[in-house]
Design a protein around this motif. Sequence first.
Motif: not given
Lengths: 115, 505
Positions: B136-143
Amino acid sequence: MELLYASCIGVLVFCGVFLILRARTFPVVLGLTMLSYAVNLFLFSAGRLSLNKAAVLGYSTEYADPLPQALVLTAIVIGFAMTAFVVILAIRARADLGTDHVDGKESAKKGKVSS
Amino acid sequence: MSMHLTFLPILLPMLAGVFLLMSPFGKYSSNRRLTSIIASILTFIASLLLLIKVQNTGVQIYAIGDWSAPFGIVLVADPLSTLLVCLTTLLGVVCVLYASAGDDKKGSFFHPLAHFLILGVNGAFLTGDAFNLFVFFEVLLIASYALLMHGGNKANTRAALQYVIMNLVGSAVFLIALGVLYGVLGTLNMADMAQKIALLQGDDVYLAKVGGLLLLVVFALKGALLPLHLWLPNTYASAMPVVAALFAIMTKVGIYSMLRIYTLIFGEQAGELSHIAQPWLWWLAMATIAMGTLGVLASKNLLKLTANLVIISVGTLVALVAMQTVAASAAAIYYLVHSTLVTAALFILADLIARQRGQVKDRIVAGPPLLQPKLLGVCFFVAALTVIGMPPLSGFIAKVWLLRETVSAEYVWLFWPLYLLASLAVLLSVSKAGSTVFWHHQEDAVIIKKAHRVKSIQLVALITLIMAAPLMSIFAGPLSDYAIGAATQLHDVTSNINSVLSGGL
């Protein structure tokens, strides 16, 4: 095998960190890729290294820990997406800033742009 | 339906993001805006319903795909995570409303990306699994990478490049930490990890310690704790203000993860490994406050000023997290909600002020008079009072609570003067900024066009954020009760472990 495996990861991390510290986008991207390879190998070894153990349940009585493999799979997918993004961003930064230095400017001592 | 309520704050933004990418919703900007606003309000309602349900029936455990806890992925909705989910979705509604006034047209795909960001943040708050926290960190980061580039220019590209590289290195460290912890514990479910960590022996203890402290590095990076905070002022000041307002929740994800990991896994019951992060956190927090204060004093424009205020709030929160007591965590929860809302309000205000000052933008120098000095002035006054911590607004309550809980801390003789001096510096800078912007005018000012008046939809968003401060002090009683309840639940490690490991069945 453990020694070889561990030194492989160590060398990859070393190269990755060295390239990231170059502070130019292309080496940084390469460094990040190497670092992510090292991380993937490392995650894989978190489930202990073993010989002749199947990864799939039900086909053999002894099996390797499947969870790290699932983790590595996820990490690889995410790593590819992120690398793709940073490559595109690096190209755009090169076009926008006219230099591939991550700070967007060449160091003051150099007279001309070197890549 | 109510069974799946825990999953809705993740599912709804995901569906919204996917739908908004399709042409029927995305072809015409009015359609896209309407869909996005409705979707964000629906998400907010879903998270409010979840909050009510958690209050009535206790912690909700949601096993994805019905795979039970230690092996499957679980979502854990306890009072703390639900409160933060509500805060995120509220911020999402406000930012989507504000951007709909025209900011979303400056680049492509603002709306889908905003929803994906909310999805990532909500997921990070709700997940009960350390690896899923990474995902989820990566999901929020790429957004956030893509949002940062939204409507960008050169300065923006540079800030984005540094931000992306920093975070990619952070992700690598995160994975190494998870690998180490999985290697010694054999599990990544947080409750299961908490149970197994006390059983470690011999060298495994040191390995787990390395893993735990590597996690601290990652969370310090995401939370912008000294010395890993350098990316923040540039990033937030060069992003579009509405995006920066949406990012106000992102540093809090790092703080929340610290709060969660170091109370649940490395908390009281962890034997040799209990409180491993505490000695680090306390000093780093104080250094962060000092650094943020210097930044605030040196800021030359409103956006930078607000970005440095974020750093001070991070330092304050981490100091409270380092205390690791129920009372301090309760104060941290109240402060977290307050600081997120007020910094978001200040980012949006800085944008509105910049629009009405022509060339001068948000620089703190004499400029042309504002078109709507009364409206913006009153809003700025309220936000400034809140962020400085003047009575009677929420900042004051947060500050008094914080000071009361840190009385018993080690080195309080250092922390109190530091914190109070920091508040004084904030008072000075914010009042100087306010008086310069609103009272000092250039003689030969260019008349600003009427087109830059605050649009009604922007006003709604702004007022919602500004009103949070008085509301948080009017309802301080129930809110502090809630915060204390949430903190008690957070620190009740045994019941947390039991509910996760049995509730998933």
